[in-house]
Design an enzyme around this catalytic site. Structure first.
Site: not given
Ligand code: AMP
Length: 116
Positions: A28-30, A86, A95, A99-101
């Site tokens: 799950r996204d933080i 993204n 990050v 990753h796929m949201h």
């Molecule tokens: P992006 O902008 O596509 O690179 O999305 C990165 C996502 O990672 C964001 O939605 C953050 O909220 C999420 N994120 C960053 N650190 C963590 C973490 N430790 N655990 C879960 N999600 C994270």
């Protein structure tokens, strides 16, 4: 190369992991943007969508398949959801571990902010 997501995959930092197999991990996204907001991540570090190679086709396909499985599990398959990857600066990537949201659980509105 390591990333915060690689540390989550290895269990070195905590996360709410909802799925893991030989190729991908989902957690799950933080900072969720919707009732369901899950990140589906290759277990190996692939920095961006630009770095996918022919050898990564299995993992890319698995990401899609796991998204569908988790959407069903979350109860949002029928109502609908959005899958987002993204890439780099203009894509808003934060990050650098592909990753796929998986986002859903409410009407998400238009895909793009056309005013930008
Ligand atoms: P992006 O902008 O596509 O690179 O999305 C990165 C996502 O990672 C964001 O939605 C953050 O909220 C999420 N994120 C960053 N650190 C963590 C973490 N430790 N655990 C879960 N999600 C994270």
């Amino acid at each position: 190369m390591t990333t915060i997501f690689a540390k989550i995959i290895r269990g070195e930092i905590p996360a709410n992991i909802v799925y893991q197999d030989d190729l991908v991990t989902a957690f799950r996204d933080i900072n969720p943007g919707a009732p369901t907001h899950i990140l589906i991540v290759p277990n190996k570090v692939i920095p961006t969508a630009n770095d996918l190679t022919e050898a990564d086709e299995a993992v890319a396909g698995r990401m899609m398949r796991v998204a569908a499985i988790l959407a069903e599990r979350e109860g949002i398959a029928a109502s609908g959801y959005r899958l987002i990857i993204n890439c780099n600066k203009h894509g808003g990537q934060e990050v650098y571990h592909l990753h796929m949201h998986l986002v859903g659980g409410r009407p998400l509105g238009p895909m793009l902010n056309r005013a930008a």
